[in-house]
Design an enzyme around this catalytic site. Structure first.
Site, PDB file in Angstrom:
ATOM      1  N   LYS A  53       0.837  -1.205   0.000  1.00  0.00           N
ATOM      2  CA  LYS A  53       0.000   0.000   0.000  1.00  0.00           C
ATOM      3  C   LYS A  53       0.869   1.252   0.000  1.00  0.00           C
ATOM      4  O   LYS A  53       0.636   2.185  -0.773  1.00  0.00           O
ATOM      5  CB  LYS A  53      -0.935   0.003   1.210  1.00  0.00           C
ATOM      6  CG  LYS A  53      -2.053  -1.024   1.127  1.00  0.00           C
ATOM      7  CD  LYS A  53      -2.866  -1.048   2.409  1.00  0.00           C
ATOM      8  CE  LYS A  53      -3.972  -2.085   2.355  1.00  0.00           C
ATOM      9  NZ  LYS A  53      -4.780  -2.102   3.590  1.00  0.00           N
ATOM     10  N   SER A  69      -0.794   0.713   6.067  1.00  0.00           N
ATOM     11  CA  SER A  69      -1.158  -0.136   7.199  1.00  0.00           C
ATOM     12  C   SER A  69      -2.154  -1.186   6.724  1.00  0.00           C
ATOM     13  O   SER A  69      -2.925  -0.949   5.799  1.00  0.00           O
ATOM     14  CB  SER A  69      -1.770   0.704   8.322  1.00  0.00           C
ATOM     15  OG  SER A  69      -2.023  -0.085   9.462  1.00  0.00           O
ATOM     16  N   ASP A  70      -2.112  -2.345   7.352  1.00  0.00           N
ATOM     17  CA  ASP A  70      -3.065  -3.396   7.032  1.00  0.00           C
ATOM     18  C   ASP A  70      -3.365  -4.182   8.303  1.00  0.00           C
ATOM     19  O   ASP A  70      -2.533  -4.237   9.218  1.00  0.00           O
ATOM     20  CB  ASP A  70      -2.525  -4.340   5.962  1.00  0.00           C
ATOM     21  CG  ASP A  70      -3.634  -5.222   5.405  1.00  0.00           C
ATOM     22  OD1 ASP A  70      -4.480  -4.690   4.658  1.00  0.00           O
ATOM     23  OD2 ASP A  70      -3.674  -6.413   5.737  1.00  0.00           O
ATOM     24  N   GLN A  71      -4.538  -4.754   8.334  1.00  0.00           N
ATOM     25  CA  GLN A  71      -4.927  -5.548   9.499  1.00  0.00           C
ATOM     26  C   GLN A  71      -5.521  -6.875   9.048  1.00  0.00           C
ATOM     27  O   GLN A  71      -6.298  -6.923   8.091  1.00  0.00           O
ATOM     28  CB  GLN A  71      -5.945  -4.788  10.336  1.00  0.00           C
ATOM     29  CG  GLN A  71      -6.278  -5.492  11.645  1.00  0.00           C
ATOM     30  CD  GLN A  71      -7.170  -4.626  12.506  1.00  0.00           C
ATOM     31  OE1 GLN A  71      -8.350  -4.531  12.256  1.00  0.00           O
ATOM     32  NE2 GLN A  71      -6.586  -3.997  13.503  1.00  0.00           N
ATOM     33  N   ALA A 106      -0.194  -4.372  10.756  1.00  0.00           N
ATOM     34  CA  ALA A 106       1.130  -4.076  10.222  1.00  0.00           C
ATOM     35  C   ALA A 106       1.184  -2.618   9.809  1.00  0.00           C
ATOM     36  O   ALA A 106       0.195  -2.041   9.342  1.00  0.00           O
ATOM     37  CB  ALA A 106       1.434  -4.973   9.028  1.00  0.00           C
TER      38      ALA A 106
END
Length: 195
Positions: A53, A69-71, A106
Protein backbone atom coordinates in the site's frame (compact mmCIF):
# COMPACT_ATOMS: atom_id res chain seq x y z
CA UNK A 1 10.73 22.02 5.69
CA UNK A 2 9.21 18.59 6.36
CA UNK A 3 8.30 16.33 3.43
CA UNK A 4 4.62 15.99 2.57
CA UNK A 5 2.91 13.16 4.46
CA UNK A 6 0.34 10.86 2.85
CA UNK A 7 -1.80 8.21 4.48
CA UNK A 8 -2.12 5.40 1.94
CA UNK A 9 -5.65 4.40 2.89
CA UNK A 10 -9.31 5.03 2.20
CA UNK A 11 -10.23 3.96 5.76
CA UNK A 12 -12.10 6.65 7.69
CA UNK A 13 -10.89 4.96 10.90
CA UNK A 14 -7.21 5.27 10.00
CA UNK A 15 -7.76 8.87 8.89
CA UNK A 16 -9.42 9.75 12.21
CA UNK A 17 -6.60 8.09 14.14
CA UNK A 18 -3.84 9.92 12.27
CA UNK A 19 -5.69 13.22 12.79
CA UNK A 20 -5.16 12.70 16.53
CA UNK A 21 -1.44 13.39 16.05
CA UNK A 22 -2.20 16.90 14.80
CA UNK A 23 0.11 16.85 11.79
CA UNK A 24 -0.93 17.76 8.25
CA UNK A 25 -1.42 14.90 5.79
CA UNK A 26 -3.33 13.91 2.70
CA UNK A 27 -5.08 10.61 2.00
CA UNK A 28 -4.69 8.59 -1.14
CA UNK A 29 -6.25 5.19 -1.61
CA UNK A 30 -3.82 2.52 -2.81
CA UNK A 31 -5.10 0.28 -5.56
CA UNK A 32 -3.60 -3.11 -4.78
CA UNK A 33 -4.70 -6.74 -4.87
CA UNK A 34 -5.17 -7.87 -1.26
CA UNK A 35 -5.49 -11.57 -2.06
CA UNK A 36 -3.38 -13.87 0.11
CA UNK A 37 -0.72 -15.87 -1.69
CA UNK A 38 -0.61 -19.66 -1.47
CA UNK A 39 1.03 -20.69 1.80
CA UNK A 40 1.33 -17.10 3.05
CA UNK A 41 1.05 -16.78 6.83
CA UNK A 42 -1.30 -14.14 8.29
CA UNK A 43 1.69 -12.14 9.54
CA UNK A 44 3.46 -12.26 6.16
CA UNK A 45 0.24 -11.27 4.37
CA UNK A 46 -0.34 -8.34 6.71
CA UNK A 47 3.26 -7.07 6.40
CA UNK A 48 3.24 -7.45 2.62
CA UNK A 49 -0.03 -5.57 2.21
CA UNK A 50 1.04 -2.68 4.46
CA UNK A 51 4.26 -2.27 2.48
CA UNK A 52 2.52 -2.71 -0.89
CA UNK A 53 0.00 0.00 0.00
CA UNK A 54 2.77 2.42 0.94
CA UNK A 55 4.77 1.61 -2.21
CA UNK A 56 1.73 1.99 -4.49
CA UNK A 57 1.01 5.44 -3.11
CA UNK A 58 4.64 6.54 -3.17
CA UNK A 59 4.85 5.51 -6.83
CA UNK A 60 2.10 8.08 -7.46
CA UNK A 61 3.62 10.71 -5.16
CA UNK A 62 7.42 10.39 -5.22
CA UNK A 63 9.30 12.35 -2.57
CA UNK A 64 6.47 12.10 -0.04
CA UNK A 65 6.50 10.19 3.23
CA UNK A 66 3.81 7.52 3.01
CA UNK A 67 2.06 5.50 5.70
CA UNK A 68 0.71 2.06 4.75
CA UNK A 69 -1.16 -0.14 7.20
CA UNK A 70 -3.06 -3.40 7.03
CA UNK A 71 -4.93 -5.55 9.50
CA UNK A 72 -5.65 -9.26 9.51
CA UNK A 73 -7.97 -11.04 11.93
CA UNK A 74 -7.00 -14.63 12.73
CA UNK A 75 -9.22 -17.28 14.32
CA UNK A 76 -7.31 -20.52 14.79
CA UNK A 77 -5.68 -21.08 11.40
CA UNK A 78 -8.26 -19.06 9.46
CA UNK A 79 -7.86 -15.48 8.28
CA UNK A 80 -11.06 -13.49 8.72
CA UNK A 81 -11.32 -10.81 6.06
CA UNK A 82 -13.87 -8.08 5.61
CA UNK A 83 -17.28 -9.77 5.46
CA UNK A 84 -18.87 -7.36 2.92
CA UNK A 85 -22.36 -8.83 3.57
CA UNK A 86 -24.77 -9.24 6.48
CA UNK A 87 -24.72 -13.03 6.17
CA UNK A 88 -20.92 -13.28 6.25
CA UNK A 89 -20.70 -10.84 9.13
CA UNK A 90 -23.13 -12.94 11.18
CA UNK A 91 -21.21 -16.12 10.28
CA UNK A 92 -17.89 -14.54 11.36
CA UNK A 93 -19.29 -13.43 14.71
CA UNK A 94 -20.91 -16.81 15.32
CA UNK A 95 -17.56 -18.52 14.68
CA UNK A 96 -15.77 -16.05 16.97
CA UNK A 97 -18.14 -16.11 19.93
CA UNK A 98 -16.53 -17.22 23.18
CA UNK A 99 -13.11 -17.51 21.49
CA UNK A 100 -9.83 -15.64 21.28
CA UNK A 101 -9.11 -13.83 18.01
CA UNK A 102 -5.75 -12.32 17.09
CA UNK A 103 -5.72 -9.08 15.16
CA UNK A 104 -2.40 -8.32 13.50
CA UNK A 105 -1.86 -4.71 12.47
CA UNK A 106 1.13 -4.08 10.22
CA UNK A 107 2.60 -0.65 9.64
CA UNK A 108 5.02 0.46 6.93
CA UNK A 109 6.24 4.04 6.60
CA UNK A 110 8.34 4.97 3.59
CA UNK A 111 10.54 8.03 3.96
CA UNK A 112 10.92 10.52 1.10
CA UNK A 113 13.69 8.37 -0.44
CA UNK A 114 11.73 5.11 -0.20
CA UNK A 115 13.45 3.66 2.90
CA UNK A 116 10.95 1.42 4.72
CA UNK A 117 10.35 1.48 8.48
CA UNK A 118 8.08 -1.33 9.62
CA UNK A 119 6.31 -2.63 12.71
CA UNK A 120 3.70 -5.23 13.63
CA UNK A 121 1.34 -4.80 16.57
CA UNK A 122 -0.71 -7.83 17.68
CA UNK A 123 -3.94 -7.52 19.63
CA UNK A 124 -5.65 -10.39 21.43
CA UNK A 125 -9.43 -10.11 21.64
CA UNK A 126 -11.56 -12.43 23.77
CA UNK A 127 -15.15 -12.47 22.55
CA UNK A 128 -18.13 -13.05 24.81
CA UNK A 129 -20.38 -16.07 24.24
CA UNK A 130 -23.19 -14.56 22.16
CA UNK A 131 -26.73 -15.48 21.26
CA UNK A 132 -27.78 -15.39 17.63
CA UNK A 133 -30.27 -12.60 18.37
CA UNK A 134 -27.46 -10.52 19.91
CA UNK A 135 -25.22 -11.03 16.88
CA UNK A 136 -28.02 -10.17 14.44
CA UNK A 137 -29.01 -7.06 16.40
CA UNK A 138 -25.39 -5.90 16.45
CA UNK A 139 -24.88 -6.52 12.72
CA UNK A 140 -28.14 -4.75 11.81
CA UNK A 141 -27.26 -1.76 13.98
CA UNK A 142 -23.56 -1.48 13.22
CA UNK A 143 -23.31 -2.91 9.67
CA UNK A 144 -19.60 -3.83 10.14
CA UNK A 145 -19.20 -5.08 6.58
CA UNK A 146 -15.90 -3.28 5.91
CA UNK A 147 -14.26 -4.43 9.14
CA UNK A 148 -12.06 -7.56 9.35
CA UNK A 149 -13.67 -9.78 11.95
CA UNK A 150 -16.91 -7.75 11.95
CA UNK A 151 -16.44 -6.26 15.43
CA UNK A 152 -15.63 -2.54 15.61
CA UNK A 153 -14.07 -1.80 18.99
CA UNK A 154 -14.41 1.94 18.36
CA UNK A 155 -18.18 1.57 18.25
CA UNK A 156 -20.79 -0.93 19.48
CA UNK A 157 -18.51 -3.92 18.85
CA UNK A 158 -16.92 -3.24 22.24
CA UNK A 159 -20.09 -4.77 23.77
CA UNK A 160 -19.25 -8.11 22.13
CA UNK A 161 -15.79 -8.30 23.69
CA UNK A 162 -14.88 -9.73 27.05
CA UNK A 163 -11.30 -8.40 27.14
CA UNK A 164 -8.60 -7.01 24.89
CA UNK A 165 -4.80 -7.21 25.26
CA UNK A 166 -2.46 -4.98 23.25
CA UNK A 167 0.60 -2.78 23.65
CA UNK A 168 -1.21 -0.08 21.66
CA UNK A 169 -4.94 0.58 22.14
CA UNK A 170 -5.23 2.15 18.68
CA UNK A 171 -3.86 -0.89 16.84
CA UNK A 172 -7.21 -2.69 16.85
CA UNK A 173 -8.87 0.28 15.15
CA UNK A 174 -6.37 -0.02 12.29
CA UNK A 175 -3.41 2.32 12.86
CA UNK A 176 -1.11 1.77 15.87
CA UNK A 177 -0.32 5.35 16.84
CA UNK A 178 2.49 4.53 19.27
CA UNK A 179 4.47 2.80 16.51
CA UNK A 180 3.33 5.36 13.94
CA UNK A 181 4.83 8.19 15.97
CA UNK A 182 8.11 6.31 16.41
CA UNK A 183 8.41 5.41 12.72
CA UNK A 184 7.40 8.88 11.54
CA UNK A 185 10.30 10.32 13.55
CA UNK A 186 12.69 7.86 11.85
CA UNK A 187 11.23 8.87 8.47
CA UNK A 188 11.90 12.55 9.13
CA UNK A 189 8.43 13.64 10.25
CA UNK A 190 8.52 14.13 14.03
CA UNK A 191 5.13 14.68 15.66
CA UNK A 192 6.66 17.01 18.28
CA UNK A 193 10.05 18.75 18.37
CA UNK A 194 12.66 16.62 20.11
CA UNK A 195 10.94 13.29 19.48
Amino acid sequence: MLPKLILGSSSPYRKELLERLGIPFDCLSPDIDETARAGETPEALCRRLAKSKAQAVQALRPGCVVIGSDQVAVLGDAILGKPHTRERSIAQLQAMQGKCIYFLTALCILDAKGQAYEAMVPTEVHMKPLKTETIEAYVDREQPFNCAGSAKIEKLGIALMDKVHSDDPTALIGLPLIETEKLLAKAGVPVLPGL
